[in-house]
Design a protein around this motif. Structure first.
Motif, PDB file in Angstrom:
ATOM      1  N   ALA A   1       0.825  -1.210   0.000  1.00  0.00           N
ATOM      2  CA  ALA A   1       0.000   0.000   0.000  1.00  0.00           C
ATOM      3  C   ALA A   1       0.861   1.263   0.000  1.00  0.00           C
ATOM      4  CB  ALA A   1      -0.944  -0.007   1.200  1.00  0.00           C
ATOM      5  N   ALA A   2       2.032   1.209   0.614  1.00  0.00           N
ATOM      6  CA  ALA A   2       2.923   2.380   0.633  1.00  0.00           C
ATOM      7  C   ALA A   2       3.369   2.736  -0.783  1.00  0.00           C
ATOM      8  CB  ALA A   2       4.129   2.118   1.526  1.00  0.00           C
ATOM      9  N   VAL A   3       3.667   1.720  -1.585  1.00  0.00           N
ATOM     10  CA  VAL A   3       4.072   1.956  -2.974  1.00  0.00           C
ATOM     11  C   VAL A   3       2.899   2.547  -3.755  1.00  0.00           C
ATOM     12  CG1 VAL A   3       4.917   0.881  -5.094  1.00  0.00           C
ATOM     13  CG2 VAL A   3       5.783   0.122  -2.879  1.00  0.00           C
TER      14      VAL A   3
ATOM     15  N   ASP B   1       0.384   4.275  -2.534  1.00  0.00           N
ATOM     16  CA  ASP B   1       0.157   5.646  -2.071  1.00  0.00           C
ATOM     17  C   ASP B   1       1.192   6.604  -2.649  1.00  0.00           C
ATOM     18  OD1 ASP B   1      -2.081   4.931  -0.637  1.00  0.00           O
ATOM     19  OD2 ASP B   1      -0.996   4.717   1.265  1.00  0.00           O
ATOM     20  N   ALA B   2       2.433   6.170  -2.713  1.00  0.00           N
ATOM     21  CA  ALA B   2       3.481   7.016  -3.300  1.00  0.00           C
ATOM     22  C   ALA B   2       3.186   7.271  -4.774  1.00  0.00           C
ATOM     23  CB  ALA B   2       4.849   6.358  -3.132  1.00  0.00           C
ATOM     24  N   PHE B   3       2.797   6.231  -5.497  1.00  0.00           N
ATOM     25  CA  PHE B   3       2.467   6.383  -6.914  1.00  0.00           C
ATOM     26  C   PHE B   3       1.287   7.335  -7.089  1.00  0.00           C
ATOM     27  CE2 PHE B   3       0.014   5.073 -10.647  1.00  0.00           C
ATOM     28  CZ  PHE B   3       0.957   5.296 -11.628  1.00  0.00           C
ATOM     29  N   ASP B   4       0.259   7.195  -6.254  1.00  0.00           N
ATOM     30  CA  ASP B   4      -0.909   8.080  -6.340  1.00  0.00           C
ATOM     31  C   ASP B   4      -0.528   9.538  -6.083  1.00  0.00           C
ATOM     32  OD1 ASP B   4      -2.619   6.009  -6.976  1.00  0.00           O
ATOM     33  OD2 ASP B   4      -3.319   5.733  -4.912  1.00  0.00           O
ATOM     34  N   LEU B   5       0.336   9.762  -5.103  1.00  0.00           N
ATOM     35  CA  LEU B   5       0.774  11.133  -4.825  1.00  0.00           C
ATOM     36  C   LEU B   5       1.535  11.710  -6.015  1.00  0.00           C
ATOM     37  CD1 LEU B   5       1.981  11.005  -1.113  1.00  0.00           C
ATOM     38  CD2 LEU B   5      -0.104  12.033  -2.004  1.00  0.00           C
ATOM     39  N   ILE B   6       2.407  10.910  -6.609  1.00  0.00           N
ATOM     40  CA  ILE B   6       3.165  11.378  -7.776  1.00  0.00           C
ATOM     41  C   ILE B   6       2.221  11.689  -8.925  1.00  0.00           C
ATOM     42  CG2 ILE B   6       4.829  10.681  -9.538  1.00  0.00           C
ATOM     43  CD1 ILE B   6       6.272   9.089  -7.293  1.00  0.00           C
ATOM     44  N   ARG B   7       1.224  10.847  -9.116  1.00  0.00           N
ATOM     45  CA  ARG B   7       0.267  11.061 -10.201  1.00  0.00           C
ATOM     46  C   ARG B   7      -0.565  12.321  -9.966  1.00  0.00           C
ATOM     47  NH1 ARG B   7      -4.826   8.542 -10.532  1.00  0.00           N
ATOM     48  NH2 ARG B   7      -4.091   7.291  -8.814  1.00  0.00           N
TER      49      ARG B   7
ATOM     50  N   ALA C   1       3.317  14.449   0.882  1.00  0.00           N
ATOM     51  CA  ALA C   1       3.552  13.376   1.855  1.00  0.00           C
ATOM     52  C   ALA C   1       4.056  13.962   3.173  1.00  0.00           C
ATOM     53  CB  ALA C   1       4.541  12.361   1.305  1.00  0.00           C
ATOM     54  N   ALA C   2       4.955  14.952   3.089  1.00  0.00           N
ATOM     55  CA  ALA C   2       5.467  15.604   4.304  1.00  0.00           C
ATOM     56  C   ALA C   2       4.342  16.326   5.048  1.00  0.00           C
ATOM     57  CB  ALA C   2       6.576  16.583   3.947  1.00  0.00           C
ATOM     58  N   ALA C   3       3.452  16.970   4.310  1.00  0.00           N
ATOM     59  CA  ALA C   3       2.323  17.666   4.939  1.00  0.00           C
ATOM     60  C   ALA C   3       1.405  16.679   5.647  1.00  0.00           C
ATOM     61  CB  ALA C   3       1.541  18.454   3.888  1.00  0.00           C
ATOM     62  N   ARG C   4       1.186  15.530   5.027  1.00  0.00           N
ATOM     63  CA  ARG C   4       0.345  14.504   5.659  1.00  0.00           C
ATOM     64  C   ARG C   4       1.015  13.954   6.909  1.00  0.00           C
ATOM     65  NH1 ARG C   4      -2.718  11.304   0.735  1.00  0.00           N
ATOM     66  NH2 ARG C   4      -3.315  13.200  -0.389  1.00  0.00           N
TER      67      ARG C   4
ATOM     68  N   TRP D   1       3.800   8.118   6.654  1.00  0.00           N
ATOM     69  CA  TRP D   1       3.888   9.162   5.631  1.00  0.00           C
ATOM     70  C   TRP D   1       5.309   9.651   5.432  1.00  0.00           C
ATOM     71  CZ3 TRP D   1       0.696   9.384   1.967  1.00  0.00           C
ATOM     72  CH2 TRP D   1      -0.636   9.067   2.157  1.00  0.00           C
ATOM     73  N   ARG D   2       6.129   9.625   6.466  1.00  0.00           N
ATOM     74  CA  ARG D   2       7.542   9.974   6.287  1.00  0.00           C
ATOM     75  C   ARG D   2       8.234   8.949   5.393  1.00  0.00           C
ATOM     76  NH1 ARG D   2       7.930  15.038   6.701  1.00  0.00           N
ATOM     77  NH2 ARG D   2       7.867  15.871   8.781  1.00  0.00           N
ATOM     78  N   GLN D   3       7.922   7.668   5.584  1.00  0.00           N
ATOM     79  CA  GLN D   3       8.505   6.634   4.731  1.00  0.00           C
ATOM     80  C   GLN D   3       8.022   6.792   3.292  1.00  0.00           C
ATOM     81  OE1 GLN D   3      10.957   5.041   5.449  1.00  0.00           O
ATOM     82  NE2 GLN D   3      10.985   4.784   7.648  1.00  0.00           N
ATOM     83  N   ILE D   4       6.760   7.135   3.118  1.00  0.00           N
ATOM     84  CA  ILE D   4       6.234   7.360   1.771  1.00  0.00           C
ATOM     85  C   ILE D   4       6.904   8.569   1.147  1.00  0.00           C
ATOM     86  CG2 ILE D   4       4.158   8.010   0.469  1.00  0.00           C
ATOM     87  CD1 ILE D   4       2.587   6.175   2.417  1.00  0.00           C
ATOM     88  N   GLU D   5       7.175   9.586   1.932  1.00  0.00           N
ATOM     89  CA  GLU D   5       7.906  10.759   1.427  1.00  0.00           C
ATOM     90  C   GLU D   5       9.274  10.334   0.871  1.00  0.00           C
ATOM     91  OE1 GLU D   5       9.789  14.960   3.082  1.00  0.00           O
ATOM     92  OE2 GLU D   5       8.748  13.611   4.461  1.00  0.00           O
ATOM     93  N   ARG D   6       9.986   9.500   1.610  1.00  0.00           N
ATOM     94  CA  ARG D   6      11.288   9.013   1.143  1.00  0.00           C
ATOM     95  C   ARG D   6      11.143   8.160  -0.111  1.00  0.00           C
ATOM     96  NH1 ARG D   6      11.575   8.199   6.949  1.00  0.00           N
ATOM     97  NH2 ARG D   6      12.838   9.885   7.800  1.00  0.00           N
TER      98      ARG D   6
END
Length: 67
Positions: free
Chosen positions: A8-10, A12-18, A28-31, A47-52
């Motif tokens: 799910a982290a991957v 979520d990261a992809f969704d944020l980039i999109r 991600a940092a704001a979240r 969310w910090r890990q997703i930011e990275r």
């Protein structure tokens, strides 16, 4: 390297980039900050890990050992 405890982290990261493009890391940092302010340390760390992960996904080359 970020710690990923599930797929799910991957996603979520992809969704944020999109959705946010170059600003995905900031989102991600704001979240993460919002979760910290609410006292939710589990979501803060997530969310910090997703930011990275967003940063790693945006690099145009492989990072780390390549076999």
């Amino acid at each position: 390297m970020p710690y990923l405890n599930d797929r799910a982290a991957v996603s979520d990261a992809f969704d944020l980039i999109r959705k946010f493009g170059d600003d995905a890391g900031f989102e991600a940092a704001a979240r993460a900050d919002r979760s910290r302010d609410l006292g939710n340390h589990i979501h803060f760390c997530r969310w910090r890990q997703i930011e990275r992960l967003v940063v790693l996904m945006s690099v145009g080359r492989a990072v780390g050992t390549i076999h």
